[in-house]
Design a protein around this motif. Sequence first.
Motif, PDB file in Angstrom:
ATOM      1  N   SER A 163       0.849  -1.017  -0.042  1.00  0.00           N
ATOM      2  CA  SER A 163       0.129   0.080  -0.096  1.00  0.00           C
ATOM      3  C   SER A 163       0.920   1.332  -0.076  1.00  0.00           C
ATOM      4  CB  SER A 163      -0.909   0.036   1.209  1.00  0.00           C
ATOM      5  OG  SER A 163      -0.263   0.017   2.472  1.00  0.00           O
ATOM      6  N   GLY A 164       0.336   2.569  -0.460  1.00  0.00           N
ATOM      7  CA  GLY A 164       0.945   3.623  -0.424  1.00  0.00           C
ATOM      8  C   GLY A 164       1.670   4.101  -1.769  1.00  0.00           C
ATOM      9  N   LEU A 165       1.316   3.247  -2.788  1.00  0.00           N
ATOM     10  CA  LEU A 165       2.145   3.438  -4.042  1.00  0.00           C
ATOM     11  C   LEU A 165       1.530   4.120  -4.953  1.00  0.00           C
ATOM     12  CD1 LEU A 165       3.671  -0.151  -4.580  1.00  0.00           C
ATOM     13  CD2 LEU A 165       4.952   1.841  -4.066  1.00  0.00           C
ATOM     14  N   GLN A 166       2.000   5.001  -5.917  1.00  0.00           N
ATOM     15  CA  GLN A 166       1.374   5.983  -6.970  1.00  0.00           C
ATOM     16  C   GLN A 166       1.175   4.967  -8.052  1.00  0.00           C
ATOM     17  OE1 GLN A 166       3.626   9.392  -7.440  1.00  0.00           O
ATOM     18  NE2 GLN A 166       3.400  10.155  -5.412  1.00  0.00           N
ATOM     19  N   HIS A 167      -0.083   5.420  -8.835  1.00  0.00           N
ATOM     20  CA  HIS A 167      -0.192   4.521 -10.071  1.00  0.00           C
ATOM     21  C   HIS A 167       0.839   4.945 -11.052  1.00  0.00           C
ATOM     22  CE1 HIS A 167      -2.610   2.405 -12.885  1.00  0.00           C
ATOM     23  NE2 HIS A 167      -2.598   3.369 -13.629  1.00  0.00           N
TER      24      HIS A 167
ATOM     25  N   GLU B 258       3.696   0.593   3.037  1.00  0.00           N
ATOM     26  CA  GLU B 258       3.764  -0.502   3.817  1.00  0.00           C
ATOM     27  C   GLU B 258       3.479  -1.794   2.919  1.00  0.00           C
ATOM     28  OE1 GLU B 258       0.730   0.190   6.853  1.00  0.00           O
ATOM     29  OE2 GLU B 258       2.108   1.730   7.820  1.00  0.00           O
ATOM     30  N   ILE B 259       4.023  -2.918   3.534  1.00  0.00           N
ATOM     31  CA  ILE B 259       3.730  -4.277   2.855  1.00  0.00           C
ATOM     32  C   ILE B 259       3.331  -5.155   3.806  1.00  0.00           C
ATOM     33  CG2 ILE B 259       6.301  -4.956   3.642  1.00  0.00           C
ATOM     34  CD1 ILE B 259       6.463  -6.371   0.474  1.00  0.00           C
ATOM     35  N   LEU B 260       2.429  -6.132   3.238  1.00  0.00           N
ATOM     36  CA  LEU B 260       1.810  -7.078   4.222  1.00  0.00           C
ATOM     37  C   LEU B 260       2.344  -8.491   3.739  1.00  0.00           C
ATOM     38  CD1 LEU B 260      -0.593  -7.841   6.237  1.00  0.00           C
ATOM     39  CD2 LEU B 260      -1.990  -8.023   4.233  1.00  0.00           C
ATOM     40  N   MET B 261       3.108  -9.043   4.487  1.00  0.00           N
ATOM     41  CA  MET B 261       3.814 -10.297   4.161  1.00  0.00           C
ATOM     42  C   MET B 261       4.026 -11.263   5.592  1.00  0.00           C
ATOM     43  SD  MET B 261       7.665  -9.193   3.910  1.00  0.00           S
ATOM     44  CE  MET B 261       8.568  -8.626   5.498  1.00  0.00           C
ATOM     45  N   ALA B 262       4.083 -12.553   5.463  1.00  0.00           N
ATOM     46  CA  ALA B 262       4.358 -13.433   6.100  1.00  0.00           C
ATOM     47  C   ALA B 262       5.286 -14.238   5.791  1.00  0.00           C
ATOM     48  CB  ALA B 262       3.135 -14.482   6.212  1.00  0.00           C
ATOM     49  N   ILE B 263       6.566 -14.412   6.691  1.00  0.00           N
ATOM     50  CA  ILE B 263       7.766 -15.342   6.405  1.00  0.00           C
ATOM     51  C   ILE B 263       8.037 -16.163   7.490  1.00  0.00           C
ATOM     52  CG2 ILE B 263       9.029 -13.484   7.554  1.00  0.00           C
ATOM     53  CD1 ILE B 263      11.233 -13.977   5.362  1.00  0.00           C
ATOM     54  N   ALA B 264       8.426 -17.506   7.106  1.00  0.00           N
ATOM     55  CA  ALA B 264       8.753 -18.563   7.816  1.00  0.00           C
ATOM     56  C   ALA B 264       9.921 -19.497   7.384  1.00  0.00           C
ATOM     57  CB  ALA B 264       7.598 -19.350   8.451  1.00  0.00           C
ATOM     58  N   ILE B 265      10.441 -20.451   8.109  1.00  0.00           N
ATOM     59  CA  ILE B 265      11.376 -21.431   7.687  1.00  0.00           C
ATOM     60  C   ILE B 265      10.697 -22.806   7.839  1.00  0.00           C
ATOM     61  CG2 ILE B 265      13.524 -22.507   7.968  1.00  0.00           C
ATOM     62  CD1 ILE B 265      14.410 -19.757   9.032  1.00  0.00           C
ATOM     63  N   THR B 266      10.652 -23.795   6.775  1.00  0.00           N
ATOM     64  CA  THR B 266       9.960 -25.175   7.037  1.00  0.00           C
ATOM     65  C   THR B 266      11.372 -25.966   6.491  1.00  0.00           C
ATOM     66  OG1 THR B 266       9.241 -24.943   4.821  1.00  0.00           O
ATOM     67  CG2 THR B 266       7.803 -24.295   6.506  1.00  0.00           C
ATOM     68  N   LYS B 267      10.952 -27.239   6.818  1.00  0.00           N
ATOM     69  CA  LYS B 267      12.072 -28.412   6.522  1.00  0.00           C
ATOM     70  C   LYS B 267      11.452 -29.458   5.864  1.00  0.00           C
ATOM     71  CE  LYS B 267      12.303 -30.720  11.038  1.00  0.00           C
ATOM     72  NZ  LYS B 267      13.300 -31.129  12.071  1.00  0.00           N
ATOM     73  N   GLU B 268      12.054 -30.133   4.880  1.00  0.00           N
ATOM     74  CA  GLU B 268      11.632 -31.211   4.317  1.00  0.00           C
ATOM     75  C   GLU B 268      12.707 -32.234   4.114  1.00  0.00           C
ATOM     76  OE1 GLU B 268      10.315 -30.009   0.100  1.00  0.00           O
ATOM     77  OE2 GLU B 268       8.487 -29.109   1.065  1.00  0.00           O
ATOM     78  N   ALA B 269      12.552 -33.511   4.238  1.00  0.00           N
ATOM     79  CA  ALA B 269      13.420 -34.557   4.093  1.00  0.00           C
ATOM     80  C   ALA B 269      13.754 -34.698   2.541  1.00  0.00           C
ATOM     81  CB  ALA B 269      12.893 -35.906   4.693  1.00  0.00           C
ATOM     82  N   VAL B 270      15.027 -34.736   2.192  1.00  0.00           N
ATOM     83  CA  VAL B 270      15.271 -34.799   0.815  1.00  0.00           C
ATOM     84  C   VAL B 270      15.935 -36.315   0.582  1.00  0.00           C
ATOM     85  CG1 VAL B 270      17.351 -34.170  -0.944  1.00  0.00           C
ATOM     86  CG2 VAL B 270      16.521 -32.594   0.962  1.00  0.00           C
TER      87      VAL B 270
END
Length: 374
Positions: free
Chosen positions: A16-20, A130-142
Amino acid sequence: MPEFKYKICLHIVQISGLQHLPEGYIVKASVGETCLATDSFSGKGFSSRIDTKLVWEAFKADIFSLKSRNVPIKIHCCRNAKRKENQKVVSTLLFSIRNIPFVSQEQHSHMIAHWHKMTKTQSGVKGNIEILMAIAITKEAVGVVEEDSSSEEITNRKYSTGQTEDTERERKKSFCQELEELEHWKRKQKSAFMFSLKQKEELFLDHLSSEWNAKRNDEGVKLKQNLRDCMELKDSLEREHQTLRELMSTKGKCKCQKESSLEKDKLLRLENEQLKRENTALREKMIENSLQDDIRLLTKELRNVANALRECDKTKSMYKEELTKIHETLQDVCQNRAESRRRGLDLRNLLQKEYREIIQEKKEIQAVKQSLPY
């Protein structure tokens, strides 16, 4: 043992908050050397929907090295252009990788996005971005690695290939650049905080000065009014003093003036006597009122004392009744004990008599046995 690969998942929902702009915008995010970007989108003032996920894959050792070095995730909002050189950065955000939590895949799907304020890099941009975001670290068996091979050999196999002096130099350069960017961001944040602090301080000082000036003006007006009243009283007293002097000078000349002065003195005396009477009456009333108040207080205290005495009498009667009951119970107990003792003595006497009779019978039996022939 199974080897796990970790994923840094960045879910950008909206900005949000950006000009066109007709060409639109792009959001770039980089972790270390790897950089990922979203598709172009058009800024619509209040908010623009992006809803894209950026994912970086890394092993456990890489994740812990990034966390130990505190390498930030750099998020840039750029203007879209065909050439990368023309993509001007509008706003930036540095997110520390230490603040990213380790989450399972089920929890990652239920994560809540949060708003983060971005720092503007261009002066022409208005409003807050402003930016709306979610961040996380996940793991998987290779895959599965042989059990005989130790963890050190596995890490050597992973990172021995492809490591040369050039790559080390590039990593050092990138690390230095990241540190410089962090320091620059810290300085910007500090300057912005100090600027906002100064603005708040100036506003507070202006408010205090305005209040002080208003109070000072009110007090000045009151002082001026009081001075005017004092001057008017002074003038009136001087006039009356002059009239009295004139009357005193013209006393022996005219009798009418004497009579008027005598009448005035009489009136003044009468007024003084009335004032004295009123004063004495007021004093008597005050004394009567004080006496009545004292009498009321004393009566209240007497009532309280009488109530307390009544309660004491009641408690005394209760205690007397309880003592009589206790005395009666003690008498009963003593009588019971005396009877039990008497019964015990009677039993002892009976047993002693029986014992004596038995001994005598034994003696008689022995005497009979001895008298008998064998």
